[in-house]
Motif scaffolding. Structure first.
Motif, mmCIF file in Angstrom:
data_model
loop_
_atom_site.group_PDB
_atom_site.id
_atom_site.type_symbol
_atom_site.label_atom_id
_atom_site.label_comp_id
_atom_site.label_asym_id
_atom_site.label_seq_id
_atom_site.Cartn_x
_atom_site.Cartn_y
_atom_site.Cartn_z
ATOM 1 N N LEU A 24 -11.793 -4.409 41.134
ATOM 2 C CA LEU A 24 -10.949 -5.486 40.147
ATOM 3 C C LEU A 24 -10.041 -6.339 41.509
ATOM 4 C CD1 LEU A 24 -9.545 -3.532 38.160
ATOM 5 C CD2 LEU A 24 -10.569 -5.176 37.686
ATOM 6 N N ARG A 25 -9.735 -5.236 42.358
ATOM 7 C CA ARG A 25 -8.495 -6.263 43.663
ATOM 8 C C ARG A 25 -9.895 -6.684 44.674
ATOM 9 N NH1 ARG A 25 -6.102 -0.605 46.758
ATOM 10 N NH2 ARG A 25 -3.984 -1.161 45.149
ATOM 11 N N ALA A 26 -10.928 -7.072 44.480
ATOM 12 C CA ALA A 26 -11.485 -7.493 45.480
ATOM 13 C C ALA A 26 -11.676 -9.041 44.322
ATOM 14 C CB ALA A 26 -12.422 -7.207 45.358
ATOM 15 N N GLY A 27 -10.982 -9.124 43.010
ATOM 16 C CA GLY A 27 -11.076 -10.194 42.487
ATOM 17 C C GLY A 27 -12.418 -10.439 41.341
ATOM 18 N N LEU A 28 -13.357 -8.793 41.429
ATOM 19 C CA LEU A 28 -15.024 -9.255 40.524
ATOM 20 C C LEU A 28 -14.642 -9.223 39.087
ATOM 21 C CD1 LEU A 28 -16.910 -7.393 42.955
ATOM 22 C CD2 LEU A 28 -16.713 -9.681 42.864
ATOM 23 N N ARG A 29 -15.551 -9.292 38.267
ATOM 24 C CA ARG A 29 -15.676 -8.873 36.653
ATOM 25 C C ARG A 29 -15.807 -7.292 36.212
ATOM 26 N NH1 ARG A 29 -19.617 -13.265 36.206
ATOM 27 N NH2 ARG A 29 -20.305 -12.293 37.657
ATOM 28 N N VAL A 30 -15.027 -6.873 35.617
ATOM 29 C CA VAL A 30 -15.622 -5.094 34.844
ATOM 30 C C VAL A 30 -14.821 -5.779 33.713
ATOM 31 C CG1 VAL A 30 -14.421 -3.288 35.234
ATOM 32 C CG2 VAL A 30 -14.322 -4.350 37.121
#
Length: 251
Positions: free
Chosen positions: A202-208
């Motif tokens: 999430l901190r890396a901007g990925l979609r969860v």
């Protein structure tokens, strides 16, 4: 360095590789593997025998899994990384020209016949709509003995660190792209791996995404072994959060 034209010619993988960390699961592992092998989008099932003292490895192999083993127990995070390396090695030995690496579907060893019901996790990842999907399990057929302390810690920590409150932050059933897995490395130790992975991605901007899955697994009871297990979970989640410089107040 890969050229843009070469990158554009690589198609996303249409299938996933399943990784099953397992320790002393000889009673259920064969049923889990057989169930996973019936999953249409899974064409590789890897079981990582994490220092078992029973017939886990033999039964998994007989059921059709590729088995890799740790001589001694090294913990869930290490088993996940060993499984990912085994998938990469299998892909290197049997390349699929023009096709990207398989996403990884991590599955607990004790799901038995319900393991195939992890299928909903794969859809968003294979379609490119999510980088990580996490299974949300229904009420289990047998009641557990926990009081939700570890779940509460993980949920609060994820909210503070990444602004999102997951329903089931400790869920071990999750599917993610290989770039997402690489972004989560190094994995947090032991039972903190899931909470740390979610926060880091999430901190890396990925979609969860969380995805409901009708799964049933063996729940922890109330005996001393179960209490020790929950204490180890709490310790590992707290360590994972602490190393991300979170304030853990409230326990």
């Amino acid at each position: 360095m890969t050229s843009p034209s070469a990158s554009a010619s690589v198609r996303p993988s249409p299938t996933v590789a399943v990784v099953v960390p397992a320790k002393d699961e000889e009673e259920r592992i064969a049923r889990t593997v057989e169930s996973l092998r019936s999953l249409e989008v899974a064409d590789l099932v890897v079981v990582v025998d994490d220092g078992s003292r029973d017939g886990t490895a033999r039964r998994a192999r007989d059921a059709g899994a590729l088995v890799v083993a740790h001589r001694r127990n090294r913990g869930k995070a290490a088993a996940m990384q060993t499984g990912a390396r085994a998938v990469a090695a299998a892909e290197a030995s049997t390349p699929r020209p023009g096709t990207g690496p398989r996403p990884l579907l991590f599955v607990d060893a004790d799901l038995a016949e319900t393991a195939v019901r992890t299928a909903p996790l794969t859809g968003p990842v294979l379609a490119g709509a999510a980088d990580l999907t996490i299974a949300v399990l229904p009420r289990q057929s047998a009641a557990g003995g926990g009081r939700g302390l570890v779940v509460g810690l993980a949920r609060r920590g994820t909210l503070r660190a990444a602004g999102w409150s997951p329903q089931q932050p400790l869920s071990g059933m999750r599917c993610l792209t290989r770039p997402a897995f690489e972004a989560a490395l190094p994995l947090a130790r032991g039972w903190g791996v899931e909470t740390a992975m979610t926060i880091d991605l999430l901190r890396a901007g990925l979609r969860v995404q969380e995805v409901p899955c009708e799964l049933q697994h063996r729940v922890s009871g109330t005996d001393w072994r179960a209490q020790l297990h929950r204490a180890a979970q709490y310790r590992d989640v707290a360590l994972a959060l602490g190393r991300r410089r979170l304030l853990l107040g409230g326990g």
